[in-house]
Design a protein around this motif. Structure first.
Motif, PDB file in Angstrom:
ATOM      1  N   PRO A  53       1.576 -10.295  14.414  1.00  0.00           N
ATOM      2  CA  PRO A  53       0.715 -10.689  13.295  1.00  0.00           C
ATOM      3  C   PRO A  53       1.237 -11.929  12.578  1.00  0.00           C
ATOM      4  CG  PRO A  53       2.068  -8.810  12.671  1.00  0.00           C
ATOM      5  CD  PRO A  53       2.326  -9.052  14.128  1.00  0.00           C
TER       6      PRO A  53
ATOM      7  N   ASP B  37      -2.233 -12.057   8.479  1.00  0.00           N
ATOM      8  CA  ASP B  37      -2.534 -10.721   8.989  1.00  0.00           C
ATOM      9  C   ASP B  37      -1.771  -9.657   8.204  1.00  0.00           C
ATOM     10  OD1 ASP B  37      -4.170 -11.741  11.042  1.00  0.00           O
ATOM     11  OD2 ASP B  37      -2.464 -11.932  12.410  1.00  0.00           O
TER      12      ASP B  37
ATOM     13  N   ASN C  22     -10.209 -12.252  13.387  1.00  0.00           N
ATOM     14  CA  ASN C  22      -9.667 -12.234  12.046  1.00  0.00           C
ATOM     15  C   ASN C  22      -9.854 -10.830  11.460  1.00  0.00           C
ATOM     16  OD1 ASN C  22      -8.451 -13.303   9.752  1.00  0.00           O
ATOM     17  ND2 ASN C  22     -10.410 -13.816   8.810  1.00  0.00           N
TER      18      ASN C  22
ATOM     19  N   VAL D 153      -7.868  -6.963  10.020  1.00  0.00           N
ATOM     20  CA  VAL D 153      -7.056  -5.893  10.602  1.00  0.00           C
ATOM     21  C   VAL D 153      -7.636  -4.532  10.249  1.00  0.00           C
ATOM     22  CG1 VAL D 153      -4.936  -7.256  10.504  1.00  0.00           C
ATOM     23  CG2 VAL D 153      -5.518  -5.768   8.589  1.00  0.00           C
TER      24      VAL D 153
END
Length: 329
Positions: A155, A159, A218, A220
């Motif tokens: 990440p 992120d 894009n 999480v």
């Protein structure tokens, strides 16, 4: 008077009360490989027909008396409850057998407590009969998420910031007993899990992005334990379908709370994530990251442990996850 002969030593028999999905199947496989006697008791209408690949039997919703009888016949003290419940309501009066009816009447006041989930209420009635509800971590430790990176991709700082936003939102959601997962992107919560589950959550994100014409990668998905949740019951879970759906939703990765999330088919998850360009990570938030709060799970700052910039492979370019026993493709 002659002394009673001691019972032969050996592994304690285990009964798995199986809801839907692969988790009960993989657990049964691993328990059998460890040499422990296991019996899978499938809930009709919930458990997969594949439980018939193992020693098994079936019960209907509300048949507590039958479950107790099965456990006594199998000489099992320990019960592991695993799998999804599509129908999370309490059984109706017509569905409950005589022993179940007696237990309902005995625990009527407890059953009216709106703070307990259906599973916890059932567990309390099972324990009242002298049986033990065991934790998945004690029976199938290899299926419990560990802290760190699982696959090739890492990440970015952005992120990780989204992980923290989604984690805070998921903990608040869990505090209200509404779900265990959230999606965050660009520092904002995009969607929250509801009773329809994680797959539906990701389908909603994918549909929204199709409508807006979003392309790229894009955001999480974060899954974590509800505050105060009984760690023997209904743990958050991820598997290959989670990876596929996260990729279809255009997410950058998946982060799960280490030590309290079930991971199914770890090898296949890593293979899919590497192929689809997603990061996978287990994280643990320190007390400092939680802002000195007690276990209410609402961070005030800090980042999950183990984060590294995304956009390149992990140190050696190879998956960091170990091989999961009993993986099913």
């Amino acid at each position: 008077m002659a002394k009673r002969a001691a019972e032969p030593a050996g592994p304690r028999p285990l009964v798995i009360l199986a809801g839907g999905g692969d988790f009960p199947l993989i657990a049964a496989e691993q328990v059998m490989e460890a040499g422990r006697p296991v019996l899978v008791v499938g809930i009709e209408g919930e458990a997969s027909p594949e439980i018939e690949d193992f020693p098994h039997t079936w019960v209907k919703r509300g048949q507590l008396g039958k479950l107790f009888s099965i456990m006594r016949t199998f000489k099992a003290q320990d019960l592991l409850i695993l799998g999804m419940l599509a129908d999370r309501r309490m059984p109706t009066w017509r569905e409950v057998d005589l022993v179940g009816l007696w237990e309902v009447l005995r625990h009527w006041r407890m059953l009216q407590d709106g703070d307990d989930t259906v599973l916890r209420k059932v567990a309390r009635m099972v324990e009242a009969r002298g049986f033990t509800i065991v934790q998945p971590a004690d029976v199938i430790p290899s299926m419990i998420a560990r802290s760190g990176l699982y696959g090739r991709y890492r990440p970015t700082d952005g992120d990780l910031a989204d992980v923290l936003v989604a984690y805070r939102a998921a903990k608040e959601l869990g505090r209200r007993d509404k779900g265990q997962a959230c999606v965050a992107s660009d520092g904002q919560v995009m969607a929250r899990e509801d009773q329809r589950g994680t797959d539906n959550l990701l389908e909603r994100v994918a549909a929204e992005r199709r409508q807006t014409g979003f392309t790229g990668s894009n955001g999480v998905l974060v899954k974590c334990l509800k505050p105060g949740q009984d760690t023997r019951l209904d743990l958050p879970a991820v598997g290959p379908a989670t990876v596929r759906n996260a990729a279809a939703a255009g997410l950058a990765g998946i982060a799960v709370e280490a030590g309290s999330t079930l991971v199914v088919d770890e090898d296949l998850m890593i293979e899919l994530a590497d192929r689809l360009g997603l990061f996978l990570m287990g994280f643990a938030l320190s007390s400092a990251a939680l802002g000195g709060q007690s276990g209410d799970g609402q961070p005030r700052g800090g980042q999950p442990q183990g984060g590294q910039p995304r956009g390149g492979p992990a140190k050696d370019g190879k998956p960091t996850g170990g091989k999961a026993k009993g993986a099913r493709s």
